[in-house]
Design a protein around this motif. Structure first.
Motif, PDB file in Angstrom:
ATOM      1  N   ASP A  82       6.523   7.089  -1.979  1.00 50.71           N
ATOM      2  CA  ASP A  82       6.217   8.507  -1.758  1.00 50.71           C
ATOM      3  C   ASP A  82       4.747   8.713  -1.418  1.00 50.71           C
ATOM      4  O   ASP A  82       4.404   9.490  -0.526  1.00 50.71           O
ATOM      5  CB  ASP A  82       6.567   9.332  -2.998  1.00 50.71           C
ATOM      6  CG  ASP A  82       8.063   9.409  -3.248  1.00 50.71           C
ATOM      7  OD1 ASP A  82       8.833   9.130  -2.301  1.00 50.71           O
ATOM      8  OD2 ASP A  82       8.450   9.725  -4.384  1.00 50.71           O
ATOM      9  N   HIS A  83       3.878   8.010  -2.120  1.00 50.20           N
ATOM     10  CA  HIS A  83       2.439   8.185  -1.945  1.00 50.20           C
ATOM     11  C   HIS A  83       1.974   7.741  -0.558  1.00 50.20           C
ATOM     12  O   HIS A  83       1.122   8.384   0.054  1.00 50.20           O
ATOM     13  CB  HIS A  83       1.687   7.406  -3.030  1.00 50.20           C
ATOM     14  CG  HIS A  83       0.211   7.637  -3.026  1.00 50.20           C
ATOM     15  ND1 HIS A  83      -0.354   8.816  -3.462  1.00 50.20           N
ATOM     16  CD2 HIS A  83      -0.806   6.847  -2.630  1.00 50.20           C
ATOM     17  CE1 HIS A  83      -1.666   8.741  -3.333  1.00 50.20           C
ATOM     18  NE2 HIS A  83      -1.971   7.545  -2.831  1.00 50.20           N
ATOM     19  N   PHE A  84       2.528   6.652  -0.071  1.00 55.89           N
ATOM     20  CA  PHE A  84       2.104   6.104   1.206  1.00 55.89           C
ATOM     21  C   PHE A  84       3.073   6.423   2.350  1.00 55.89           C
ATOM     22  O   PHE A  84       3.013   5.803   3.411  1.00 55.89           O
ATOM     23  CB  PHE A  84       1.913   4.589   1.110  1.00 55.89           C
ATOM     24  CG  PHE A  84       0.794   4.194   0.195  1.00 55.89           C
ATOM     25  CD1 PHE A  84      -0.527   4.471   0.536  1.00 55.89           C
ATOM     26  CD2 PHE A  84       1.047   3.537  -0.992  1.00 55.89           C
ATOM     27  CE1 PHE A  84      -1.561   4.111  -0.295  1.00 55.89           C
ATOM     28  CE2 PHE A  84       0.011   3.159  -1.830  1.00 55.89           C
ATOM     29  CZ  PHE A  84      -1.298   3.442  -1.484  1.00 55.89           C
ATOM     30  N   ALA A  85       3.947   7.409   2.154  1.00 59.31           N
ATOM     31  CA  ALA A  85       4.969   7.719   3.159  1.00 59.31           C
ATOM     32  C   ALA A  85       4.371   8.103   4.509  1.00 59.31           C
ATOM     33  O   ALA A  85       4.896   7.728   5.549  1.00 59.31           O
ATOM     34  CB  ALA A  85       5.879   8.823   2.649  1.00 59.31           C
ATOM     35  N   GLY A  86       3.285   8.835   4.533  1.00 56.05           N
ATOM     36  CA  GLY A  86       2.698   9.288   5.790  1.00 56.05           C
ATOM     37  C   GLY A  86       1.720   8.326   6.428  1.00 56.05           C
ATOM     38  O   GLY A  86       1.229   8.541   7.530  1.00 56.05           O
ATOM     39  N   GLU A  87       1.443   7.228   5.759  1.00 53.34           N
ATOM     40  CA  GLU A  87       0.446   6.264   6.248  1.00 53.34           C
ATOM     41  C   GLU A  87       1.087   5.247   7.179  1.00 53.34           C
ATOM     42  O   GLU A  87       2.252   4.892   7.027  1.00 53.34           O
ATOM     43  CB  GLU A  87      -0.204   5.528   5.067  1.00 53.34           C
ATOM     44  CG  GLU A  87      -0.881   6.421   4.063  1.00 53.34           C
ATOM     45  CD  GLU A  87      -2.082   7.158   4.655  1.00 53.34           C
ATOM     46  OE1 GLU A  87      -2.759   6.588   5.494  1.00 53.34           O
ATOM     47  OE2 GLU A  87      -2.287   8.320   4.254  1.00 53.34           O
ATOM     48  N   ASN A  88       0.311   4.795   8.130  1.00 49.14           N
ATOM     49  CA  ASN A  88       0.782   3.772   9.061  1.00 49.14           C
ATOM     50  C   ASN A  88       0.267   2.416   8.539  1.00 49.14           C
ATOM     51  O   ASN A  88      -0.792   1.950   8.960  1.00 49.14           O
ATOM     52  CB  ASN A  88       0.272   4.056  10.472  1.00 49.14           C
ATOM     53  CG  ASN A  88       0.844   3.093  11.481  1.00 49.14           C
ATOM     54  OD1 ASN A  88       1.787   2.370  11.191  1.00 49.14           O
ATOM     55  ND2 ASN A  88       0.263   3.088  12.656  1.00 49.14           N
ATOM     56  N   LEU A  89       1.020   1.822   7.622  1.00 45.80           N
ATOM     57  CA  LEU A  89       0.603   0.579   6.997  1.00 45.80           C
ATOM     58  C   LEU A  89       1.278  -0.609   7.669  1.00 45.80           C
ATOM     59  O   LEU A  89       2.443  -0.554   8.032  1.00 45.80           O
ATOM     60  CB  LEU A  89       0.957   0.579   5.512  1.00 45.80           C
ATOM     61  CG  LEU A  89       0.328   1.698   4.684  1.00 45.80           C
ATOM     62  CD1 LEU A  89       0.856   1.652   3.264  1.00 45.80           C
ATOM     63  CD2 LEU A  89      -1.181   1.568   4.699  1.00 45.80           C
ATOM     64  N   VAL A  90       0.531  -1.671   7.831  1.00 47.31           N
ATOM     65  CA  VAL A  90       1.092  -2.907   8.378  1.00 47.31           C
ATOM     66  C   VAL A  90       1.480  -3.789   7.209  1.00 47.31           C
ATOM     67  O   VAL A  90       0.693  -4.020   6.307  1.00 47.31           O
ATOM     68  CB  VAL A  90       0.053  -3.629   9.268  1.00 47.31           C
ATOM     69  CG1 VAL A  90       0.633  -4.938   9.785  1.00 47.31           C
ATOM     70  CG2 VAL A  90      -0.396  -2.732  10.407  1.00 47.31           C
ATOM     71  N   GLY A  91       2.690  -4.288   7.217  1.00 47.13           N
ATOM     72  CA  GLY A  91       3.055  -5.125   6.086  1.00 47.13           C
ATOM     73  C   GLY A  91       4.347  -5.681   6.219  1.00 47.13           C
ATOM     74  O   GLY A  91       5.159  -6.262   5.996  1.00 47.13           O
TER      75      GLY A  91
END
Length: 91
Positions: A82-91
């Motif tokens: 939920d916290h990182f839902a809007g972030e474009n994270l590579v992983g």
């Protein structure tokens, strides 16, 4: 769980020294549980024939539970999702 056995120690604190055949049998059992080929002569691994169904059940349970998290870990994972839902994270 037997703490001494899991640590590889006898009750008096000395190291458990298994016979070579017992160690190879244990390693082959672990390999069979993982579903990978066993080491050594297949003629000397008759005990695996007896344990075949048990090992198949173990592998199936492991497969079913592979994506399962305990409740605490699931709450942490849900929070992070939920916290990182809007972030474009590579992983």
């Amino acid at each position: 769980m037997d703490l001494h056995r899991s640590l590889g120690l006898n009750p008096d604190g000395t190291a458990v020294s298994g016979k070579r055949e017992e160690i190879i049998r244990y390693i082959n059992l672990k390999l069979a549980a993982l579903g990978v080929p066993i080491a050594g002569d297949a003629a000397r691994t008759g005990f695996l024939d007896v344990a075949h169904d048990l090992l198949a059940d173990y592998r199936e349970f492991a497969r079913l539970l592979a994506g399962h998290l305990c409740p605490a870990d699931q709450r942490i994972q849900s929070f992070l999702d939920d916290h990182f839902a809007g972030e474009n994270l590579v992983g």
